[in-house]
Design a protein around this motif. Sequence first.
Motif, short mmCIF file in Angstrom:
data_model
loop_
_atom_site.label_atom_id
_atom_site.label_comp_id
_atom_site.label_asym_id
_atom_site.label_seq_id
_atom_site.Cartn_x
_atom_site.Cartn_y
_atom_site.Cartn_z
N GLU A 1 3.46 8.64 7.49
CA GLU A 1 2.18 8.27 6.96
C GLU A 1 2.52 8.38 5.48
O GLU A 1 3.34 9.31 4.91
N ILE A 2 1.75 7.42 4.64
CA ILE A 2 1.99 7.28 3.06
C ILE A 2 0.83 7.44 2.54
O ILE A 2 -0.31 7.27 3.39
N THR A 3 0.70 7.55 1.41
CA THR A 3 -0.68 7.80 0.53
C THR A 3 -1.36 6.36 0.59
O THR A 3 -0.54 5.49 0.07
N LYS A 4 -2.54 6.60 0.96
CA LYS A 4 -3.37 5.35 0.75
C LYS A 4 -4.02 4.99 -0.46
O LYS A 4 -4.09 5.82 -1.25
N SER A 5 -4.54 3.86 -0.70
CA SER A 5 -5.64 3.64 -1.88
C SER A 5 -6.67 4.65 -1.68
O SER A 5 -7.18 4.69 -0.39
N PRO A 6 -7.43 5.14 -2.74
CA PRO A 6 -8.25 6.06 -2.85
C PRO A 6 -9.38 5.73 -2.03
O PRO A 6 -10.08 6.48 -1.32
N ASN A 7 -9.90 4.46 -2.19
CA ASN A 7 -11.02 3.83 -1.35
C ASN A 7 -10.86 3.03 -0.08
O ASN A 7 -11.68 2.45 0.33
N SER A 8 -9.80 3.09 0.26
CA SER A 8 -9.11 2.22 1.39
C SER A 8 -9.73 2.86 2.63
O SER A 8 -9.75 3.90 2.88
N PRO A 9 -10.49 1.91 3.73
CA PRO A 9 -10.99 2.49 5.04
C PRO A 9 -10.03 2.93 5.91
O PRO A 9 -9.93 3.36 7.14
N SER A 10 -8.56 2.32 5.56
CA SER A 10 -7.50 2.56 6.63
C SER A 10 -6.48 3.74 6.19
O SER A 10 -6.25 3.90 5.10
N SER A 11 -5.87 4.06 7.30
CA SER A 11 -4.77 5.25 7.13
C SER A 11 -3.48 4.08 6.94
O SER A 11 -3.63 3.32 7.76
N LEU A 12 -2.83 4.76 6.13
CA LEU A 12 -1.49 3.76 5.90
C LEU A 12 -0.13 4.23 6.34
O LEU A 12 0.07 5.57 5.97
N PHE A 13 0.67 3.54 6.82
CA PHE A 13 1.97 3.96 7.39
C PHE A 13 2.89 3.01 6.94
O PHE A 13 2.86 1.94 6.53
N GLU A 14 4.34 3.60 7.11
CA GLU A 14 5.41 2.72 6.76
C GLU A 14 6.57 3.11 7.74
O GLU A 14 6.93 4.08 8.27
N THR A 15 7.15 1.87 8.32
CA THR A 15 8.24 1.84 9.22
C THR A 15 9.47 2.38 8.40
O THR A 15 9.63 2.22 7.30
N SER A 16 10.53 2.82 8.99
CA SER A 16 11.73 3.16 8.36
C SER A 16 12.58 1.89 7.41
O SER A 16 13.28 2.36 6.54
N ASP A 17 12.21 0.85 7.94
CA ASP A 17 12.51 -0.40 7.08
C ASP A 17 11.75 -1.10 6.20
O ASP A 17 11.83 -2.06 5.50
N GLY A 18 10.77 -0.15 5.77
CA GLY A 18 9.81 -0.28 4.53
C GLY A 18 8.52 -1.14 4.66
O GLY A 18 7.82 -1.56 3.97
N TYR A 19 8.29 -1.67 6.19
CA TYR A 19 6.93 -2.41 6.40
C TYR A 19 5.94 -1.58 6.42
O TYR A 19 6.03 -0.51 7.02
N LYS A 20 4.88 -1.85 5.67
CA LYS A 20 3.62 -1.01 5.53
C LYS A 20 2.55 -1.55 6.54
O LYS A 20 2.29 -2.88 6.42
N PHE A 21 1.76 -0.65 7.21
CA PHE A 21 0.74 -1.25 8.16
C PHE A 21 -0.21 -0.19 8.06
O PHE A 21 -0.15 0.77 7.62
N GLY A 22 -1.67 -0.59 8.38
CA GLY A 22 -2.83 0.36 8.42
C GLY A 22 -3.54 0.40 9.60
O GLY A 22 -3.07 -0.39 10.66
#
Length: 323
Positions: free
Chosen positions: A219-240
């Motif tokens: 899990e990575i830090t999301k934008s302050p007002n984003s409704p989604s939790s943000l994640f990153e795979t080990s190869d750098g792809y970000k998803f919410g």
Amino acid sequence: MLVDKFGRVIDYLRISVTQLCNFKCRYCMPEDGEFNNIGRSNILSYEEMFDFVKICLDNGVKKIRLTGGEPLVRRDIEKFVKMINDYKPDLDLAMTTNGYYLKQKAKVLRESGLKRLNISLDTLDEKKANFIARKDVLNQVLDGINEAVKEGFGIKLNSVVLKGINDNEIIDLLEFARSKNAQIRYIEFMENTHASSDLKGLRKDDILDILSKKYSIKEITKSPNSPSSLFETSDGYKFGIIDPHKHDFCASCNRLRLSADGLLIPCLYYEDGKSIKEAMRSGDYDKAKQILKDVLEAKPEKNKWENDGKGEISSRAFYQTGG
């Protein structure tokens, strides 16, 4: 600057330009349901909407998202996009769409000043797409996504995860999104009285468990007002993952919503709102500003999915407020 009584800065306006949609998705409308046709005369014109948009922009709104229903079913939507962009070219101007008409509309929307698109894509299987939307839609949606990529939009793909329907495609959907240089956002099914009663959703932890079978995830830090939790795979792809059942979902909410018929709504899952229609049609902008102030004051601290989804369920359809 617009600030509510809980100290949240409100700088994001979502505008539902129409309640109509060319899909009848099971998580939005029951099989025998019909859209509440409120009549063309009750819909705000683009000019009336734009006059209110200017009030909001002049008071600190920095982001506008056009929604529906399906916004691309409203005629000449690109003209409204251009009106807003011409007034404030540096605005974060986005649209949420089911993608069905994007192949025809992507180019003119881009030229009119639209910058970003959120496109619904719940499945890559034609039969499942037909089942969910109650219409043969997948090929047109995929063509629309490809056209949006071609036109250089910033793109997010939204997938509502449904148990026993598309939960076996979670990894495939991520890989498809990555192939389009788009971010996928999985959305927990949001209970509402208009959805099919037999639907069950997966929660965030369930989704992460499935993805973890193939990927190492943090899990990575999301934008302050984003409704989604943000994640990153080990190869750098970000998803919410949009998880409205969690208790801190509303803590940083920065949104107000305007419906097609002029109802200004403080929260997606909230029954109350006040209409600006009369004020805008009479040119009484002072009254419109007061309504904006009143709705801001009424914005609740939390939505109604509290207690792990066992709280009150809203009777207002998502197609009325833009989801």
